[in-house]
Design a protein around this motif. Structure first.
Motif, mmCIF file in Angstrom:
data_model
loop_
_atom_site.group_PDB
_atom_site.id
_atom_site.type_symbol
_atom_site.label_atom_id
_atom_site.label_comp_id
_atom_site.label_asym_id
_atom_site.label_seq_id
_atom_site.Cartn_x
_atom_site.Cartn_y
_atom_site.Cartn_z
ATOM 1 N N SER A 118 46.697 -40.954 -9.052
ATOM 2 C CA SER A 118 46.471 -42.062 -8.537
ATOM 3 C C SER A 118 45.211 -41.966 -8.128
ATOM 4 O O SER A 118 44.390 -43.108 -7.605
ATOM 5 N N ASN A 119 44.482 -40.777 -7.860
ATOM 6 C CA ASN A 119 43.089 -40.488 -7.468
ATOM 7 C C ASN A 119 42.446 -39.398 -8.452
ATOM 8 O O ASN A 119 42.205 -38.389 -7.923
ATOM 9 N N PRO A 120 42.432 -39.870 -9.781
ATOM 10 C CA PRO A 120 41.834 -38.686 -10.661
ATOM 11 C C PRO A 120 40.561 -38.274 -10.387
ATOM 12 O O PRO A 120 39.884 -39.283 -10.074
ATOM 13 N N LEU A 121 40.334 -37.089 -10.670
ATOM 14 C CA LEU A 121 38.971 -36.491 -10.578
ATOM 15 C C LEU A 121 37.888 -37.032 -11.724
ATOM 16 O O LEU A 121 36.915 -37.163 -11.531
ATOM 17 N N VAL A 122 38.629 -37.382 -13.028
ATOM 18 C CA VAL A 122 37.844 -37.933 -14.107
ATOM 19 C C VAL A 122 38.631 -39.082 -14.364
ATOM 20 O O VAL A 122 40.000 -38.920 -14.897
ATOM 21 N N LYS A 123 38.015 -40.259 -14.434
ATOM 22 C CA LYS A 123 38.933 -41.548 -14.979
ATOM 23 C C LYS A 123 38.817 -41.421 -16.353
ATOM 24 O O LYS A 123 38.119 -40.886 -17.032
ATOM 25 N N ARG A 124 40.077 -42.079 -17.012
ATOM 26 C CA ARG A 124 40.302 -41.901 -18.265
ATOM 27 C C ARG A 124 39.179 -42.493 -19.301
ATOM 28 O O ARG A 124 38.913 -41.618 -20.318
ATOM 29 N N ARG A 125 38.562 -43.527 -18.788
ATOM 30 C CA ARG A 125 37.603 -44.219 -19.583
ATOM 31 C C ARG A 125 36.336 -43.017 -19.756
ATOM 32 O O ARG A 125 35.456 -43.455 -20.540
ATOM 33 N N ASN A 126 36.290 -42.258 -18.761
ATOM 34 C CA ASN A 126 35.039 -41.061 -18.813
ATOM 35 C C ASN A 126 35.625 -39.852 -19.361
ATOM 36 O O ASN A 126 34.832 -38.827 -19.430
ATOM 37 N N ARG A 127 36.646 -39.579 -20.182
ATOM 38 C CA ARG A 127 37.357 -38.468 -20.837
ATOM 39 C C ARG A 127 36.899 -38.912 -22.369
ATOM 40 O O ARG A 127 37.651 -39.643 -22.918
ATOM 41 N N ILE A 128 35.965 -38.198 -22.932
ATOM 42 C CA ILE A 128 35.867 -38.421 -24.189
ATOM 43 C C ILE A 128 36.121 -37.352 -25.152
ATOM 44 O O ILE A 128 35.633 -36.229 -24.812
ATOM 45 N N PRO A 129 37.015 -37.643 -26.100
ATOM 46 C CA PRO A 129 37.595 -36.487 -27.119
ATOM 47 C C PRO A 129 36.622 -36.168 -28.205
ATOM 48 O O PRO A 129 35.805 -37.085 -28.353
ATOM 49 N N ILE A 130 36.315 -34.820 -28.376
ATOM 50 C CA ILE A 130 35.379 -34.195 -29.448
ATOM 51 C C ILE A 130 35.971 -33.490 -30.627
ATOM 52 O O ILE A 130 36.985 -33.007 -30.011
ATOM 53 N N SER A 131 35.609 -33.654 -31.692
ATOM 54 C CA SER A 131 36.221 -33.039 -32.670
ATOM 55 C C SER A 131 35.739 -31.429 -32.414
ATOM 56 O O SER A 131 34.402 -31.331 -32.813
ATOM 57 N N GLU A 132 36.583 -30.511 -32.472
ATOM 58 C CA GLU A 132 36.439 -29.126 -32.395
ATOM 59 C C GLU A 132 37.749 -28.497 -32.112
ATOM 60 O O GLU A 132 38.755 -29.213 -31.693
ATOM 61 N N ARG A 133 37.826 -27.229 -32.598
ATOM 62 C CA ARG A 133 39.161 -26.508 -32.369
ATOM 63 C C ARG A 133 38.889 -25.118 -32.338
ATOM 64 O O ARG A 133 38.622 -24.434 -33.531
ATOM 65 N N ILE A 134 39.557 -24.374 -31.453
ATOM 66 C CA ILE A 134 39.534 -23.045 -31.434
ATOM 67 C C ILE A 134 40.934 -22.620 -31.491
ATOM 68 O O ILE A 134 41.754 -23.270 -30.792
ATOM 69 N N LEU A 135 41.217 -21.470 -32.321
ATOM 70 C CA LEU A 135 42.753 -21.039 -32.422
ATOM 71 C C LEU A 135 42.879 -19.858 -31.585
ATOM 72 O O LEU A 135 42.132 -18.845 -31.458
ATOM 73 N N PRO A 136 43.922 -19.779 -30.877
ATOM 74 C CA PRO A 136 44.802 -18.259 -30.308
ATOM 75 C C PRO A 136 45.222 -17.749 -31.388
ATOM 76 O O PRO A 136 45.490 -17.849 -32.433
ATOM 77 N N PRO A 137 45.479 -16.104 -31.310
ATOM 78 C CA PRO A 137 44.992 -15.449 -30.112
ATOM 79 C C PRO A 137 43.597 -14.984 -30.117
ATOM 80 O O PRO A 137 43.149 -14.194 -29.222
ATOM 81 N N SER A 138 42.991 -15.117 -31.306
ATOM 82 C CA SER A 138 41.780 -14.504 -31.629
ATOM 83 C C SER A 138 40.489 -15.264 -31.117
ATOM 84 O O SER A 138 39.313 -14.620 -31.128
ATOM 85 N N GLY A 139 40.396 -16.469 -30.975
ATOM 86 C CA GLY A 139 39.406 -17.285 -30.516
ATOM 87 C C GLY A 139 38.610 -17.849 -31.791
ATOM 88 O O GLY A 139 37.600 -18.135 -31.895
ATOM 89 N N GLU A 140 39.403 -17.719 -32.968
ATOM 90 C CA GLU A 140 38.903 -17.982 -34.323
ATOM 91 C C GLU A 140 38.620 -19.738 -34.173
ATOM 92 O O GLU A 140 39.377 -20.344 -33.789
ATOM 93 N N VAL A 141 37.482 -19.989 -34.968
ATOM 94 C CA VAL A 141 36.948 -21.629 -35.037
ATOM 95 C C VAL A 141 37.654 -22.031 -36.242
ATOM 96 O O VAL A 141 37.393 -21.716 -37.264
ATOM 97 N N GLU A 142 38.569 -23.034 -35.970
ATOM 98 C CA GLU A 142 39.259 -23.728 -37.214
ATOM 99 C C GLU A 142 38.358 -25.134 -37.469
ATOM 100 O O GLU A 142 38.199 -25.604 -38.663
#
Length: 702
Positions: A118-142
């Motif tokens: 009801s009172n989001p700290l970040v409105k949905r329209r202001n949340r922008i998805p970015i292409s990137e991915r790090i994998l557990p457990p080692s922090g390897e970049v996929e």
């Protein structure tokens, strides 16, 4: 030279100045109060600092340090008037902040508010998805970071007028590379933006809590930073070139720069000083088990301290404004109950008190500043528990007729009660509200209040103390020497402190060599990080103390408890000691332990601190059977909780000596507060000036 503690409350700003030119605080400490300026706290702070310097007769440039407790960040989160925040997050995880966890605020209610929706700290329209991915457990970049997407998102924020941005990528606590690079790109596009990465704010696992904490940091950050920098500038412009330190939610001090970068660490800055101050005064007389109740004009802050230990709240319980905030905070409860709490009849005809408060402007009706609604202070005035001509030593002008008028028109007449009974009802309701909160912070957690002293302070604290102690069956009451400025005094008894964390999951009970080596390496990194933060603040490395903690859980549990890590190099023996420390802590918190169960490490935490000069408090002169008559002031009618009105003597607390005993009924008066001693109770003056109030007389005298 001198130093000053300044605590801003909802009604008053409390100030204590300690000089280093005398050998006792009696001659070298000065107390002061000014009304809080809610529109800009710095106005009241500056006014109070200048006035207390004049009161002490010192030059402004003689002040070396100012320690400040502020509610600026807290108020922003509660009033929902923070910055418009933009967020960059991993593609496919845009709605983590909206979904939260399966845990609901009220599981069985069909009509409840979910604050993060009801009172989001970040409105949905202001949340922008970015292409990137790090994998557990080692922090390897996929998937490598798509820098162009970040740049386009930053430009979109700029076009929308958003200048407060967070970067929260999946598993960044394992690999910070993507978050830090995204931050660089955002700053290239919006150079004056307030940008923070989740790995910088809280470098630990659990995406939802990590993102929420970072979002809160950016939400309160711009306004908080503006306030702190503005206060620092105003002090300098007025000839006060002092080091400004801010108390954090965990009770440690930090610099202005640090708090501007991570204002999420000072969300509970205001209440923290009170807990520390209460512990300080109780410890002077070797009282270790206390329940602090800081009752100001707007709220009551309650904390339970067993064996003198100030407990840090479990991160799973840390919520501010309904949002999870995964930073260390002193374990306390805040409710809307104070001297300014407004009494009213609700829509259903129910008699209510609080949480709404009259604040400092207009304040209670008796202040004569335009307030027309009755408050707790008005009820105490009408019942004779506060004397209108003695408020702040007579400096605060009070009109008791306005209290009578407000209570009669708003409460007594609508309910068909006498004005006296209406006033008694106000006191009974607000005391019951506070007693429920005290029980939730003690009895509900397995703590027996019968083994604890209740320590009420704040301007309104000691007048409510005995009733609260009786309600919760506490052993007795301790009214500290300076109740009205106990929080400010607490600011001068704490250390410069920082905490750093790193998540690392492994089994401790059957730890492998490679994990032990990794843990040792991580601890060394955290040690260095904590040391560097303090060295940056001008602390010599030799003056730094490091304390290490492992946040552990039994295998299969959802949340952790802190277990201290022994000093020195991490060996198999010290790891087993960590396991034992965890078992012991689990037994303390929950009443049982599983010695044969696997213990899992989740997060390493290092606390670095540098000891500050402790506030010195002068012992009182022993009475030796003399001087009691000099403390007697006058007698007036006072109405007590049972409804009886008795002629009650008033005593000047400043003239009471170590060993004096005051028998109830009595009111013990001082500039910043009034202590109530009901019939059948007595108050004994301790060596350091605490009033030990009990039904069964506690003798601390000679």
């Amino acid at each position: 030279m001198a130093r000053i503690g300044v605590d801003v409350g909802g009604t008053n700003t409390d100030i204590i100045l300690e000089t280093f030119t005398t050998d006792s605080v009696g001659a070298g400490a000065y107390r002061h109060k000014v009304p809080s300026t809610t529109e800009d706290q710095s106005i009241g702070v500056l006014k109070g600092v200048i006035e207390v310097c004049e009161k002490a007769g010192i030059k402004r440039n003689e002040v070396s340090t100012i320690v400040h407790g502020t509610t600026v960040a807290t108020n922003i989160s509660i009033e929902h008037n923070g910055a418009e925040v933009g967020m960059l997050t991993t593609k496919g995880f845009r709605d983590i902040l909206h979904i939260g966890r399966h845990k609901r605020p009220h599981n069985f209610s069909l009509h409840f508010d979910v604050p993060w929706q009801s009172n989001p700290l970040v409105k949905r329209r202001n949340r922008i998805p970015i292409s990137e991915r790090i994998l557990p457990p080692s922090g390897e970049v996929e998937v490598s970071l798509d820098e162009e997407e970040v740049r386009q998102a930053a430009r979109k924020f700029k076009e929308s007028g958003i200048s407060s941005v967070i970067v929260g990528f999946l598993f960044s606590f394992l690999n910070k590379e993507h978050e830090l690079r995204a931050k660089e790109i955002v700053l290239e596009e919006i150079p004056d933006a307030y940008v923070c990465c989740s790995c910088e704010v809280v470098d630990a696992m659990r995406e939802y809590e990590r993102f929420s904490t970072t979002a809160m940091n950016a939400y309160v950050g711009p306004k908080t930073a503006l306030y702190l920098k503005n206060l620092e500038r105003q002090l300098n412009e007025n000839g006060i070139d002092a080091d400004l330190r801010i108390i954090q939610s965990n009770g440690g001090l930090a610099t202005v720069d640090s708090c501007c970068e991570k204002p999420v660490n000072i969300l509970m800055s205001g209440p923290a000083g009170g807990v520390i101050g209460g512990n300080f005064f109780a410890d002077l007389d070797d009282e270790k088990n206390i329940i602090t109740v800081d009752i100001g004009g707007t709220s009551a802050d309650i904390s339970t301290l067993a064996e003198g230990d100030i407990k840090i709240m479990n991160p799973r319980d840390s919520y501010v404004g309904g949002h999870p905030v995964m930073v260390p905070m002193i374990d306390l409860i805040t409710i809307g109950a104070g001297g300014g709490s407004i009494a009213y009849i609700d829509e259903a005809g129910g008699f209510q008190v609080g949480p709404r408060s009259a604040g400092s402007m207009p304040g209670p009706a008796c202040y004569g500043r335009g307030g027309e609604e009755p408050t707790v202070t008005d009820a105490n005035i009408l019942l004779g528990r506060l004397d209108a001509d003695q408020m702040l030593g007579g400096d605060l002008k009070i009109d008791p007729d306005l209290s009578y008028k407000a209570i009669k028109e708003k409460i007594a007449d609508p309910l068909g009660l006498s004005v006296r009974d209406a006033a008694l009802g106000i006191i009974k309701i607000v005391n019951n509200n506070m007693a429920l909160a005290i029980r939730s912070n003690s009895v509900a957690r397995g703590v027996d209040p019968r083994e604890f002293m209740l320590m009420p302070f704040g301007g309104a604290g000691p007048v409510h103390g005995p009733a609260l102690a009786e309600e919760v069956n506490a052993k007795g009451v301790i009214a500290p020497p300076a109740p009205g400025i106990t929080s400010a005094a607490g600011l001068l008894t704490t250390n410069l402190q920082y905490e750093v964390t790193r998540s690392y999951l492994c089994e401790l009970t059957s730890v492998r060599d490679r994990h032990a080596e990794a843990l040792q390496s991580l601890l060394e990194e955290l040690d260095m990080e904590a040391v560097n933060k303090l060295v940056k603040d001008g602390v010599e490395a030799s003056q730094i103390k490091l304390t290490r903690f492992a946040e552990c859980r039994y295998h299969g549990q959802g949340f952790e408890l802190r277990a201290e890590i022994p000093e020195g190099e991490l060996t198999r023996g010290s790891i087993q000691q960590v396991v034992e420390n965890f078992h012991r802590q689990h037994d303390i918190d929950y009443g049982y332990r599983y010695d044969d169960a696997e213990v899992e490490l989740v997060t390493l935490r290092v606390v670095g601190e540098s000891a500050s000069k402790m506030l010195e408090w002068k012992e009182l002169e022993p009475a030796n059977g003399k001087g009691f008559e000099e403390a007697v002031m006058y007698e007036r009618d006072t109405t007590f909780a049972d409804g009886q009105t008795l002629v009650t003597p008033r005593y000047d607390r400043d003239k009471l000596l170590y060993g004096h005993i005051v028998y109830g009924p009595a009111l013990i008066m001082q500039h910043d507060s009034t202590s109530l001693v009901p019939p059948g109770w007595s108050a004994s003056v301790s060596r350091f000036g605490n009033l030990m109030i009990s039904k069964n007389k506690l003798t601390y005298g000679v």
